[in-house]
Motif scaffolding. Structure first.
Motif, mmCIF file in Angstrom:
data_model
loop_
_atom_site.group_PDB
_atom_site.id
_atom_site.type_symbol
_atom_site.label_atom_id
_atom_site.label_comp_id
_atom_site.label_asym_id
_atom_site.label_seq_id
_atom_site.Cartn_x
_atom_site.Cartn_y
_atom_site.Cartn_z
ATOM 1 N N THR A 1 59.884 46.804 58.078
ATOM 2 C CA THR A 1 59.877 45.853 59.190
ATOM 3 C C THR A 1 58.448 45.586 59.654
ATOM 4 O O THR A 1 58.053 44.432 59.887
ATOM 5 C CB THR A 1 60.717 46.395 60.361
ATOM 6 N N TRP A 2 57.652 46.660 59.789
ATOM 7 C CA TRP A 2 56.253 46.480 60.167
ATOM 8 C C TRP A 2 55.483 45.752 59.063
ATOM 9 O O TRP A 2 54.685 44.836 59.342
ATOM 10 C CB TRP A 2 55.592 47.830 60.447
ATOM 11 N N ALA A 3 55.726 46.133 57.808
ATOM 12 C CA ALA A 3 54.987 45.563 56.679
ATOM 13 C C ALA A 3 55.207 44.060 56.552
ATOM 14 O O ALA A 3 54.307 43.324 56.109
ATOM 15 C CB ALA A 3 55.371 46.264 55.389
ATOM 16 N N ALA A 4 56.393 43.571 56.926
ATOM 17 C CA ALA A 4 56.648 42.134 56.865
ATOM 18 C C ALA A 4 55.687 41.384 57.790
ATOM 19 O O ALA A 4 55.146 40.329 57.436
ATOM 20 C CB ALA A 4 58.103 41.852 57.229
ATOM 21 N N ARG A 5 55.466 41.922 58.980
ATOM 22 C CA ARG A 5 54.499 41.323 59.904
ATOM 23 C C ARG A 5 53.090 41.382 59.334
ATOM 24 O O ARG A 5 52.318 40.421 59.436
ATOM 25 C CB ARG A 5 54.540 42.046 61.253
ATOM 26 N N TRP A 6 52.775 42.539 58.768
ATOM 27 C CA TRP A 6 51.434 42.729 58.202
ATOM 28 C C TRP A 6 51.178 41.746 57.064
ATOM 29 O O TRP A 6 50.121 41.103 57.008
ATOM 30 C CB TRP A 6 51.292 44.177 57.723
ATOM 31 N N HIS A 7 52.115 41.626 56.141
ATOM 32 C CA HIS A 7 51.931 40.723 55.013
ATOM 33 C C HIS A 7 51.761 39.287 55.475
ATOM 34 O O HIS A 7 50.951 38.524 54.927
ATOM 35 C CB HIS A 7 53.113 40.834 54.047
ATOM 36 N N ALA A 8 52.509 38.900 56.495
ATOM 37 C CA ALA A 8 52.392 37.540 57.011
ATOM 38 C C ALA A 8 50.992 37.285 57.567
ATOM 39 O O ALA A 8 50.432 36.189 57.408
ATOM 40 C CB ALA A 8 53.442 37.304 58.088
ATOM 41 N N ARG A 9 50.422 38.300 58.203
ATOM 42 C CA ARG A 9 49.064 38.164 58.746
ATOM 43 C C ARG A 9 48.022 38.249 57.649
ATOM 44 O O ARG A 9 47.031 37.506 57.643
ATOM 45 C CB ARG A 9 48.828 39.261 59.792
ATOM 46 N N ARG A 10 48.218 39.108 56.697
ATOM 47 C CA ARG A 10 47.205 39.367 55.671
ATOM 48 C C ARG A 10 47.142 38.274 54.612
ATOM 49 O O ARG A 10 46.133 38.133 53.916
ATOM 50 C CB ARG A 10 47.492 40.718 55.010
ATOM 51 N N ASP A 11 48.193 37.518 54.458
ATOM 52 C CA ASP A 11 48.248 36.523 53.387
ATOM 53 C C ASP A 11 47.167 35.466 53.504
ATOM 54 O O ASP A 11 46.845 34.787 52.521
ATOM 55 C CB ASP A 11 49.630 35.846 53.357
ATOM 56 N N SER A 12 46.607 35.314 54.681
ATOM 57 C CA SER A 12 45.549 34.325 54.854
ATOM 58 C C SER A 12 44.179 34.844 54.422
ATOM 59 O O SER A 12 43.198 34.083 54.411
ATOM 60 C CB SER A 12 45.482 33.888 56.321
ATOM 61 N N GLU A 13 44.094 36.116 54.066
ATOM 62 C CA GLU A 13 42.821 36.724 53.661
ATOM 63 C C GLU A 13 42.545 36.466 52.180
ATOM 64 O O GLU A 13 43.463 36.466 51.356
ATOM 65 C CB GLU A 13 42.843 38.225 53.931
ATOM 66 N N ASP A 14 41.268 36.289 51.841
ATOM 67 C CA ASP A 14 40.899 35.997 50.461
ATOM 68 C C ASP A 14 40.993 37.215 49.546
ATOM 69 O O ASP A 14 41.531 37.140 48.459
ATOM 70 C CB ASP A 14 39.475 35.422 50.396
ATOM 71 N N ASN A 15 40.451 38.341 49.994
ATOM 72 C CA ASN A 15 40.397 39.520 49.122
ATOM 73 C C ASN A 15 40.670 40.769 49.948
ATOM 74 O O ASN A 15 39.796 41.629 50.107
ATOM 75 C CB ASN A 15 39.026 39.599 48.443
ATOM 76 N N PRO A 16 41.884 40.908 50.476
ATOM 77 C CA PRO A 16 42.156 42.008 51.411
ATOM 78 C C PRO A 16 42.047 43.395 50.778
ATOM 79 O O PRO A 16 41.639 44.341 51.451
ATOM 80 C CB PRO A 16 43.579 41.720 51.890
ATOM 81 N N GLN A 17 42.405 43.530 49.499
ATOM 82 C CA GLN A 17 42.372 44.860 48.886
ATOM 83 C C GLN A 17 40.957 45.418 48.845
ATOM 84 O O GLN A 17 40.741 46.609 49.103
ATOM 85 C CB GLN A 17 42.947 44.807 47.466
ATOM 86 N N THR A 18 39.997 44.575 48.542
ATOM 87 C CA THR A 18 38.609 45.026 48.516
ATOM 88 C C THR A 18 38.160 45.469 49.901
ATOM 89 O O THR A 18 37.502 46.504 50.065
ATOM 90 C CB THR A 18 37.692 43.907 47.998
ATOM 91 N N THR A 19 38.527 44.685 50.918
ATOM 92 C CA THR A 19 38.181 45.044 52.296
ATOM 93 C C THR A 19 38.779 46.385 52.663
ATOM 94 O O THR A 19 38.117 47.252 53.252
ATOM 95 C CB THR A 19 38.691 43.964 53.269
#
Length: 470
Positions: A387-405
């Protein structure tokens, strides 16, 4: 012996009331346990045989150009003011300007009694020496401002605490050992001239662009705000945030009863002497503001009309919580892959921490797993995480390279308390292998492959309390 270090001793050039000149107390049979050759090279120290290094960094031999002294300071300890503390078991050998142009102190800890020892023996045993060596170098590798460890030397003598323990001396390196307590001692005594001289010295050494006492206060507050946010982002608990353990340079200092959180709980306390939780993980942002208020009070005492500056000092200190929150948001936002986190992202971060606390999730491993895409396994109630991760993914999807960050903000390994205790026990028994292995793994905390060192402690391995090294 020929060991010529490029000492430049500016602190020793201050008036005698700032310190006491004395040499370290010789030891029985110094033996080099560890030496940080990379740091030595940065400090422009010459190469030398192990026996010579052991003699110098145990205090057996004072190198040419050194100006040994014990520094004077006061401090609030757990909220109670002690008007005179000082280096009770430490000797500042001198300063060098490194290859990077930065001036640093070289100090021996555990080098024998001084006039400030307060009936203590001035010595240290091997356990706290190795704890500080490992944790300070780990913090450096994590990119967090810190004192560093240059050498650990066995003394060949026992130190008596509850029992006989092997003695050792740590050589600590810092951009300076100026503390909030250094200012407090002169403010308490009403020594305005000395307080002004100390302020000028601190500005020249650390903040040359600062404009007077209030400029110094502003600069130190900003540095400390960033430092506390950095601690929080890796789950670090200092354990004894007294004003005499709070540096003007903004470096982490005095790794006594410190530790890193395993399973996350905001009110975690490790220090055996912190019975009321004053220096718990969650209290660190509040305590640093309190410490800076004491610093402000001391700085004001040098002014002919301090009332005129009270409002400015108050505004500077009162601005700190917002500075800490902003630095905290940057740090924790990066751990979620957010390159430019906004205040609206704070609930997302706080809700994850609440979930981690409720389910006993490991702090370091959870954020590492988020960066590698397998965090679900860190939680017992996986539906709650989803449930928390769904919110997180929605926010993170706008990032270019989140894994590196995320991977650059979340270490894979920290110096876990149980591994430090295992390393100390082995070292006392004469086995240096765990120390060497731990140091090698912690040198690259974002890429380590030592999976067993990454695991949290089992119930039997837990170390619930850490102790001051005095």
């Amino acid at each position: 012996m020929s060991f010529t270090a490029p000492f430049e001793n500016t602190y020793a050039a201050l008036p005698p009331g700032f310190y006491t000149r004395l040499n370290p107390t010789p030891v029985k049979a110094p033996q080099l346990f560890a030496y940080n050759a990379d740091l030595a090279e940065l400090l422009r120290l010459p190469e030398a045989p192990e026996a010579d290094l052991a003699a110098i960094f145990s205090g057996q031999t004072v190198p040419d150009g050194a100006a040994p002294l014990a520094q004077l300071y006061a401090g609030h300890q757990f909220g109670s003011f002690n008007p005179q503390l000082g280096d009770g078991r430490a000797i500042l050998l001198g300063e060098t300007v490194g290859r990077d142009g930065i001036r640093r102190d070289i100090q021996l800890k555990g080098s024998g009694p001084t006039p400030y020892s307060r009936m203590g023996d001035g010595r240290a045993w091997l356990g706290p020496v190795l704890r500080e060596y490992v944790v300070s170098e780990a913090m450096h590798a994590l990119g967090i401002p810190t004192t560093r460890a240059l050498a650990a030397v066995l003394t060949g003598e026992d130190v008596y605490r509850e029992t006989a323990l092997p003695g050792a001396v740590l050589t600590r390196v810092a951009q300076s050992h100026l503390r909030v307590g250094t200012f407090q001692v002169f403010a308490h005594r009403g020594q305005k001239a000395e307080l002004r001289q100390l302020t000028d010295y601190a500005i020249a050494r650390h903040y040359p662009d600062a404009d007077g006492p209030m400029g110094l206060l502003r600069a130190v507050c900003a540095r400390q705000a960033d430092l506390i946010a950095a601690w929080m982002s890796v789950g670090f608990i200092h354990g004894v945030m007294n004003t005499d353990n709070c540096t003007i340079s903004g470096e982490t200092i005095d790794y006594g009863p410190c530790a890193f959180i395993d399973d996350y709980h905001a009110d975690t306390v490790f220090s055996s002497i912190d019975q009321m939780g004053r220096y718990a993980y969650s209290n660190q942002p509040r305590i640093i503001v309190w410490n800076m208020a004491q610093f402000a009070t001391s700085l004001l005492q040098q002014l002919d009309d301090p009332a005129k500056a009270v409002d400015e000092a108050t505004q500077i200190v009162h601005a700190m919580p917002a500075q800490i929150e902003a630095a905290w948001l940057r740090r924790f936002g990066a751990k979620l892959g957010l390159s430019d986190p906004q205040p609206d992202d704070t609930p997302l971060i706080e809700d994850l921490l609440t979930l981690m606390q409720a389910q006993g999730a490991d702090f370091t491993n959870t954020f590492d797993a988020l960066a590698r895409g397998d965090a679900r396994d860190q939680f017992v109630d996986r539906d709650a995480f989803d449930t928390w991760a769904a919110r997180w993914h929605a926010r993170r999807d706008s990032e270019d390279n989140p894994q590196t960050t995320m991977r650059s903000a979340s270490p894979r390994i920290i110096p876990r308390n149980h591994r430090i205790e295992e390393m100390i026990q082995a070292a006392v028994a004469g086995d240096t292998t765990p120390f060497t292995r731990l140091m090698q793994a912690l040198a690259d905390p974002f890429q380590t492959g030592d999976t067993d060192l990454m695991r949290p402690p089992t119930t039997a391995q837990r170390v619930p309390a850490t102790f001051c090294g005095t």
